[in-house]
Scaffold this motif. Sequence first.
Motif, PDB file in Angstrom:
ATOM      1  N   PRO A 137      14.986  82.166  10.874  1.00 11.92           N
ATOM      2  CA  PRO A 137      13.381  82.347  10.275  1.00 11.92           C
ATOM      3  C   PRO A 137      12.639  82.243   9.961  1.00 11.92           C
ATOM      4  CG  PRO A 137      14.370  83.277  13.268  1.00 11.92           C
ATOM      5  CD  PRO A 137      15.592  83.177  12.028  1.00 11.92           C
ATOM      6  N   TYR A 138      11.073  82.421   9.535  1.00 12.02           N
ATOM      7  CA  TYR A 138      10.264  82.604   8.868  1.00 12.02           C
ATOM      8  C   TYR A 138       8.870  82.190   9.197  1.00 12.02           C
ATOM      9  CZ  TYR A 138      13.607  83.772   5.103  1.00 12.02           C
ATOM     10  OH  TYR A 138      14.423  83.923   4.304  1.00 12.02           O
ATOM     11  N   ARG A 139       8.729  82.925  10.930  1.00  9.07           N
ATOM     12  CA  ARG A 139       7.871  82.757  11.086  1.00  9.07           C
ATOM     13  C   ARG A 139       6.310  83.501  10.638  1.00  9.07           C
ATOM     14  NH1 ARG A 139       9.934  84.354  17.110  1.00  9.07           N
ATOM     15  NH2 ARG A 139      10.880  85.433  15.441  1.00  9.07           N
ATOM     16  N   SER A 140       7.194  84.440  10.877  1.00  7.23           N
ATOM     17  CA  SER A 140       5.605  85.452  10.144  1.00  7.23           C
ATOM     18  C   SER A 140       6.043  85.984   8.602  1.00  7.23           C
ATOM     19  CB  SER A 140       5.222  86.565  11.627  1.00  7.23           C
ATOM     20  OG  SER A 140       6.697  86.838  11.887  1.00  7.23           O
TER      21      SER A 140
ATOM     22  N   ALA B  88       7.702  79.009  16.829  1.00 13.05           N
ATOM     23  CA  ALA B  88       8.339  78.840  17.112  1.00 13.05           C
ATOM     24  C   ALA B  88       8.856  77.481  18.132  1.00 13.05           C
ATOM     25  CB  ALA B  88       8.995  79.850  17.944  1.00 13.05           C
ATOM     26  N   PRO B  89      10.055  77.164  17.949  1.00 10.51           N
ATOM     27  CA  PRO B  89      10.292  76.220  19.044  1.00 10.51           C
ATOM     28  C   PRO B  89       9.056  76.046  20.675  1.00 10.51           C
ATOM     29  CG  PRO B  89      12.158  76.362  18.236  1.00 10.51           C
ATOM     30  CD  PRO B  89      11.120  77.476  18.426  1.00 10.51           C
TER      31      PRO B  89
ATOM     32  N   ILE C  45      15.516  83.039  17.004  1.00 14.62           N
ATOM     33  CA  ILE C  45      14.773  83.355  17.481  1.00 14.62           C
ATOM     34  C   ILE C  45      15.161  84.373  18.597  1.00 14.62           C
ATOM     35  CG2 ILE C  45      12.312  83.822  18.577  1.00 14.62           C
ATOM     36  CD1 ILE C  45      11.447  81.020  16.649  1.00 14.62           C
ATOM     37  N   ALA C  46      15.974  83.549  19.003  1.00 13.13           N
ATOM     38  CA  ALA C  46      16.301  84.561  20.060  1.00 13.13           C
ATOM     39  C   ALA C  46      17.092  85.405  19.660  1.00 13.13           C
ATOM     40  CB  ALA C  46      17.309  83.967  21.727  1.00 13.13           C
TER      41      ALA C  46
END
Length: 284
Positions: free
Chosen positions: A7-10, A227-228, A279-280
Amino acid sequence: MDPRIRPYRSVLYIPGSKPRALEKAKTLPVDAVIFDLEDAVSVEEKDNARDTLAAALKEGGYGGRVKIVRINGFDTPWGKDDAKAAATMDCDGVLLPKVSSPADLDALAEITGDMPLWAMMETPRGMLNAAEIAAHPKLQGMVMGTNDLAKELQTRFRADRLPMMAGLGLCLLAAKAEGLIIVDGVYNAFKDDDGLRLESSQGRDMGFDGKTLIHPAQVDVANEAFAPSEDEIDLARRQIAAFEEVEASGQGVAVVEGKIVENLHVVTAREILAKADAIAAISA
Ligand SMILES: CC(C)(COP(=O)(O)OP(=O)(O)OC[C@H]1O[C@@H](n2cnc3c(N)ncnc32)[C@H](O)[C@@H]1OP(=O)(O)O)[C@@H](O)C(=O)NCCC(=O)NCCSC(=O)C[C@H](O)C(=O)O
Ligand SMILES: [Mg+2]
């Protein structure tokens, strides 16, 4: 973790000159950090910032967050020294500002060797050369620099970002064609959560992996937007189950919620579940 699902959400910018902010980052739920030596650092602080950052990275404590160092450009008095220093820092990549052609990355790679490279995409020339830049063998990801782009294009900031769309689209196409990570530009009004939510949602719809941020208060909004959602996860599970059922009976098309589900939709559904799992895993 597989870089394609990481993940690269933030992706939070932290001024390399500010020990308090460097410390604070260790406590924030960000997926990646850009340790900045460029625009967030004043001319007077440039040399000290390099040493402050090197010491902070040596001390560690950033856990599983991806650590990227943004250096100054090679057309400045600090760029080459930054690159030499970054090559020895405990980081995961080096980010070069205002990349306009693959030759800019070649010049950096001569100093940083095998270190993965990242490119700030923020000049009109960079947008036009996005495909060649994305194909650079050392490039791992692109970061949109929407402030510089707006400056160069002499556009006005608009909520719908219409004047930016050509540039954002070219970079997205280039990054996706090469399987690179690509993160959206910053939202300058760091106290305006609603505006950030709107722009993050637009970026997610367009296919960006996440958003660059300038303040800790922006992290939760970006993490949620990229995120989904529970609904997406639920639909993905039902699509996979429905497709497996029709496939077992020798057919190639299922229908869920009145919409067709074919093999390609199942690929997307599996990617959604893999992203949710990743993510989890990093949140655990
Ligand atoms: C915008 C800021 C100058 C605001 O700073 P400040 O007034 O200190 O904010 P707060 O008092 O609300 O801070 C609360 C605590 O959070 C820490 N903090 C603040 N910002 C960050 C951060 N970015 N990362 C980590 N921690 C941060 C403070 O230290 C406080 O901590 P504590 O006291 O322990 O509670 C400031 O947020 C800031 O400088 N932000 C970064 C600006 C930046 O990086 N700019 C360059 C990147 S944007 C860009 O260049 C994009 C691109 O190139 C383009 O062209 O678009
Ligand atoms: Mg910039």
